[in-house]
Design a protein around this motif. Structure first.
Motif, PDB file in Angstrom:
ATOM      1  N   PRO A 284      18.412  -1.346  34.751  1.00 27.80           N
ATOM      2  CA  PRO A 284      18.789  -1.849  36.079  1.00 27.80           C
ATOM      3  C   PRO A 284      18.084  -3.152  36.447  1.00 27.80           C
ATOM      4  N   ALA A 285      16.795  -3.281  36.125  1.00 23.14           N
ATOM      5  CA  ALA A 285      16.074  -4.511  36.470  1.00 23.14           C
ATOM      6  C   ALA A 285      16.664  -5.707  35.736  1.00 23.14           C
ATOM      7  N   ASP A 286      16.986  -5.520  34.447  1.00 25.30           N
ATOM      8  CA  ASP A 286      17.552  -6.625  33.663  1.00 25.30           C
ATOM      9  C   ASP A 286      18.970  -6.952  34.120  1.00 25.30           C
ATOM     10  N   ARG A 287      19.745  -5.905  34.410  1.00 28.13           N
ATOM     11  CA  ARG A 287      21.110  -6.145  34.871  1.00 28.13           C
ATOM     12  C   ARG A 287      21.116  -6.879  36.205  1.00 28.13           C
ATOM     13  N   LEU A 288      20.213  -6.478  37.107  1.00 23.36           N
ATOM     14  CA  LEU A 288      20.146  -7.137  38.408  1.00 23.36           C
ATOM     15  C   LEU A 288      19.732  -8.599  38.247  1.00 23.36           C
ATOM     16  N   HIS A 289      18.736  -8.847  37.416  1.00 21.20           N
ATOM     17  CA  HIS A 289      18.281 -10.224  37.185  1.00 21.20           C
ATOM     18  C   HIS A 289      19.420 -11.074  36.623  1.00 21.20           C
ATOM     19  N   ARG A 290      20.149 -10.511  35.661  1.00 22.91           N
ATOM     20  CA  ARG A 290      21.242 -11.264  35.050  1.00 22.91           C
ATOM     21  C   ARG A 290      22.376 -11.501  36.052  1.00 22.91           C
ATOM     22  N   ARG A 291      22.653 -10.499  36.873  1.00 19.24           N
ATOM     23  CA  ARG A 291      23.738 -10.638  37.844  1.00 19.24           C
ATOM     24  C   ARG A 291      23.403 -11.726  38.868  1.00 19.24           C
ATOM     25  N   VAL A 292      22.163 -11.786  39.317  1.00 23.11           N
ATOM     26  CA  VAL A 292      21.751 -12.829  40.266  1.00 23.11           C
ATOM     27  C   VAL A 292      21.885 -14.207  39.632  1.00 23.11           C
ATOM     28  N   ILE A 293      21.460 -14.335  38.380  1.00 23.02           N
ATOM     29  CA  ILE A 293      21.569 -15.629  37.689  1.00 23.02           C
ATOM     30  C   ILE A 293      23.035 -16.058  37.583  1.00 23.02           C
ATOM     31  N   GLU A 294      23.912 -15.119  37.235  1.00 21.31           N
ATOM     32  CA  GLU A 294      25.327 -15.457  37.083  1.00 21.31           C
ATOM     33  C   GLU A 294      25.947 -15.871  38.426  1.00 21.31           C
ATOM     34  N   ILE A 295      25.522 -15.216  39.512  1.00 26.99           N
ATOM     35  CA  ILE A 295      26.028 -15.608  40.831  1.00 26.99           C
ATOM     36  C   ILE A 295      25.576 -17.024  41.175  1.00 26.99           C
ATOM     37  N   TYR A 296      24.310 -17.326  40.954  1.00 33.18           N
ATOM     38  CA  TYR A 296      23.811 -18.665  41.275  1.00 33.18           C
ATOM     39  C   TYR A 296      24.422 -19.737  40.369  1.00 33.18           C
ATOM     40  N   ASP A 297      24.635 -19.394  39.095  1.00 32.80           N
ATOM     41  CA  ASP A 297      25.275 -20.369  38.199  1.00 32.80           C
ATOM     42  C   ASP A 297      26.706 -20.653  38.650  1.00 32.80           C
ATOM     43  N   ALA A 298      27.428 -19.616  39.056  1.00 34.64           N
ATOM     44  CA  ALA A 298      28.798 -19.819  39.546  1.00 34.64           C
ATOM     45  C   ALA A 298      28.782 -20.653  40.827  1.00 34.64           C
ATOM     46  N   ARG A 299      27.793 -20.429  41.675  1.00 37.57           N
ATOM     47  CA  ARG A 299      27.714 -21.210  42.910  1.00 37.57           C
ATOM     48  C   ARG A 299      27.485 -22.696  42.616  1.00 37.57           C
ATOM     49  N   LEU A 300      26.696 -22.982  41.585  1.00 30.96           N
ATOM     50  CA  LEU A 300      26.494 -24.389  41.213  1.00 30.96           C
ATOM     51  C   LEU A 300      27.810 -25.044  40.805  1.00 30.96           C
ATOM     52  N   VAL A 301      28.639 -24.308  40.052  1.00 28.04           N
ATOM     53  CA  VAL A 301      29.943 -24.830  39.651  1.00 28.04           C
ATOM     54  C   VAL A 301      30.819 -25.069  40.876  1.00 28.04           C
ATOM     55  N   LEU A 302      30.689 -24.181  41.885  1.00 28.13           N
ATOM     56  CA  LEU A 302      31.530 -24.281  43.083  1.00 28.13           C
ATOM     57  C   LEU A 302      31.015 -25.291  44.108  1.00 28.13           C
ATOM     58  N   ARG A 303      29.874 -25.907  43.877  1.00 29.75           N
ATOM     59  CA  ARG A 303      29.284 -26.754  44.912  1.00 29.75           C
ATOM     60  C   ARG A 303      30.234 -27.849  45.412  1.00 29.75           C
ATOM     61  N   PRO A 304      31.025 -28.527  44.555  1.00 30.88           N
ATOM     62  CA  PRO A 304      31.937 -29.552  45.089  1.00 30.88           C
ATOM     63  C   PRO A 304      33.003 -28.973  46.021  1.00 30.88           C
ATOM     64  N   TYR A 305      33.220 -27.674  45.962  1.00 29.47           N
ATOM     65  CA  TYR A 305      34.264 -27.058  46.772  1.00 29.47           C
ATOM     66  C   TYR A 305      33.704 -26.350  48.011  1.00 29.47           C
ATOM     67  N   LEU A 306      32.379 -26.288  48.124  1.00 31.55           N
ATOM     68  CA  LEU A 306      31.754 -25.627  49.270  1.00 31.55           C
ATOM     69  C   LEU A 306      31.858 -26.523  50.502  1.00 31.55           C
ATOM     70  N   SER A 307      32.417 -26.002  51.571  1.00 30.66           N
ATOM     71  CA  SER A 307      32.743 -26.808  52.744  1.00 30.66           C
ATOM     72  C   SER A 307      31.796 -26.528  53.899  1.00 30.66           C
ATOM     73  N   GLU A 308      31.196 -27.601  54.419  1.00 30.12           N
ATOM     74  CA  GLU A 308      30.363 -27.463  55.605  1.00 30.12           C
ATOM     75  C   GLU A 308      31.213 -27.111  56.833  1.00 30.12           C
ATOM     76  N   ALA A 309      32.481 -27.564  56.861  1.00 31.07           N
ATOM     77  CA  ALA A 309      33.349 -27.242  57.989  1.00 31.07           C
ATOM     78  C   ALA A 309      33.586 -25.735  58.079  1.00 31.07           C
ATOM     79  N   VAL A 310      33.811 -25.096  56.934  1.00 38.17           N
ATOM     80  CA  VAL A 310      33.972 -23.642  56.921  1.00 38.17           C
ATOM     81  C   VAL A 310      32.686 -22.972  57.371  1.00 38.17           C
TER      82      VAL A 310
END
Length: 396
Positions: A284-310
């Protein structure tokens, strides 16, 4: 069913299980330290005490040995031996070896002398009939029993007082944690044990001709409660960290479940962020760590699409509904991510892209993951998130 038939067998099983567990642990961990010998012996003596005090075993011991009420002698010797081994354990816990060794030896020699005297006095009581639940009460009128009981109570009470004297002050020195809890629980168990000895002192007074009020109903309850607390106190230092680990594992599993909707949506949109499995992926500790990393990595890819207006629209709606603090931040972040996923699918970049905040060194990893779980819950369930993405024109 009497109190003796109800409580004593259960406590006997508990003490024997604890003794077996400590013995197995000692065998796995190589050379056995004196403190481990002491804690195993104390559990075994406590188990034997409640085993022979169980009425059915008491009667069986009389039949097998041919000595009436021999279980009383065995139980009393085990009780004094238990308090002695507990003193030895605490001496090794709280002192260096050069101090603990001679003090422990003195207490063991004293116990040997007490055991001899108790045996001689018990033989001198003379012929009796079997009394498996009221031995002391049945023969309280015999002067011979007064000497036997007095010796037993003095030895046992001295041991209990020594346990309290060692445990309670030392608990203040070790700092917060399971060792402190264990020492204090053991001390409270010894205090309740003194209630048992006080009840037996009244029996001694009866034997010498006085007639004080009797506390016989308190005896089995005080003995059982005190013993239970001592068992718990002795096991807490070893068992407590395992309880913490179990609670931590359950919490991580709960966080994994809460993060799953957000993680699944992001990984489906940005599959490149998925990490390869290794042999530890199932923890569970390793899975949680990996899941958090994958979420943050995906967020980096989405940064050009993240809207301050929203984000602004989500903030206004959340504030209108009385949200603030971490819950408000979670709704804002979840709305921005939901809109960004739609923008990624349409390949429409935000006209007001997100301005990244500088990292906050005061935010620890645990709090960060907890906040990410709030974002995931808002992403999956909050109606404010969907409303914010619909009410702004800065998304497909």
């Amino acid at each position: 069913m009497t109190v003796h038939e109800l409580l004593y067998p259960g406590l006997a099983v508990l003490a024997w299980v604890a003794a077996g567990a400590r013995m197995c642990s000692a065998m796995r961990n190589g050379p056995v330290a004196p403190a481990r010998h002491a804690v195993t012996s104390s559990f075994a003596l406590l188990g034997l005490t409640f085993t022979v005090s169980t009425p059915a075993v008491w009667v069986l011991a009389d039949r097998v040995t041919g000595i009436d009420n021999v279980a009383a002698l065995i139980a009393h010797l085990c009780v004094v031996g238990f308090s002695t081994t507990l003193q030895v354990l605490l001496l090794w816990w709280t002192n260096p070896a050069e101090t603990a060794r001679p003090r422990s030896r003195n207490r063991l020699v004293t116990f040997g002398a007490v055991a001899v005297v108790l045996t001689v006095l018990f033989v001198g009581i003379g012929p009796t009939d079997t009394h498996d639940t009221d031995f002391v009460v049945a023969y309280a009128h015999r002067p011979q029993l007064a000497g036997y009981l007095l010796m037993y109570l003095v030895a046992f009470s001295a041991g209990l007082i020594d346990i309290i004297r060692i445990c309670w002050p030392y608990a203040r020195l070790v700092g917060p944690g399971w060792l402190r809890r264990g020492l204090r629980t053991t001390a409270v168990g010894a205090m309740i044990g003194l209630v048992y000895t006080a009840a037996r002192v009244l029996d001694v007074l009866t034997a010498v001709g006085w007639n004080p009020p009797r506390w016989e109903g308190i005896v089995p309850i005080a003995a059982s409660t005190g013993a239970l607390l001592v068992i718990v106190g002795l096991t807490l230092p070893a068992l407590g960290p395992k309880l913490d680990t179990t609670a931590g594992t359950a919490h991580r599993i709960r966080l994994l479940h809460q993060l799953r909707p957000l993680w699944a949506a992001l990984c489906a949109a940005v599959p490149a962020v998925r990490l390869t499995h290794d042999r530890r992926w199932w923890r569970p500790a390793d899975r949680l760590h990996r899941r958090v990393i994958e979420i943050y990595d995906a967020r980096l890819v989405l940064r050009p699409y993240l809207s301050e207006a929203v984000g602004d629209q989500a903030r206004r709606r959340a504030e209108e509904h009385g949200l603030g603090g971490d819950d408000l931040a979670a709704v804002v972040e979840a709305a921005k991510l939901r809109a960004a996923l739609a923008a990624l699918r349409a390949d429409v970049r935000s006209s007001r892209p997100e301005q990244p905040d500088p990292p906050d060194p005061a935010v620890d990893e645990v709090r960060e993951v907890e906040q990410l779980a709030r974002v995931a819950r808002a992403f999956a369930t909050s109606p404010l998130v969907g409303a914010a993405t619909r009410d702004t024109g800065d998304h497909p």
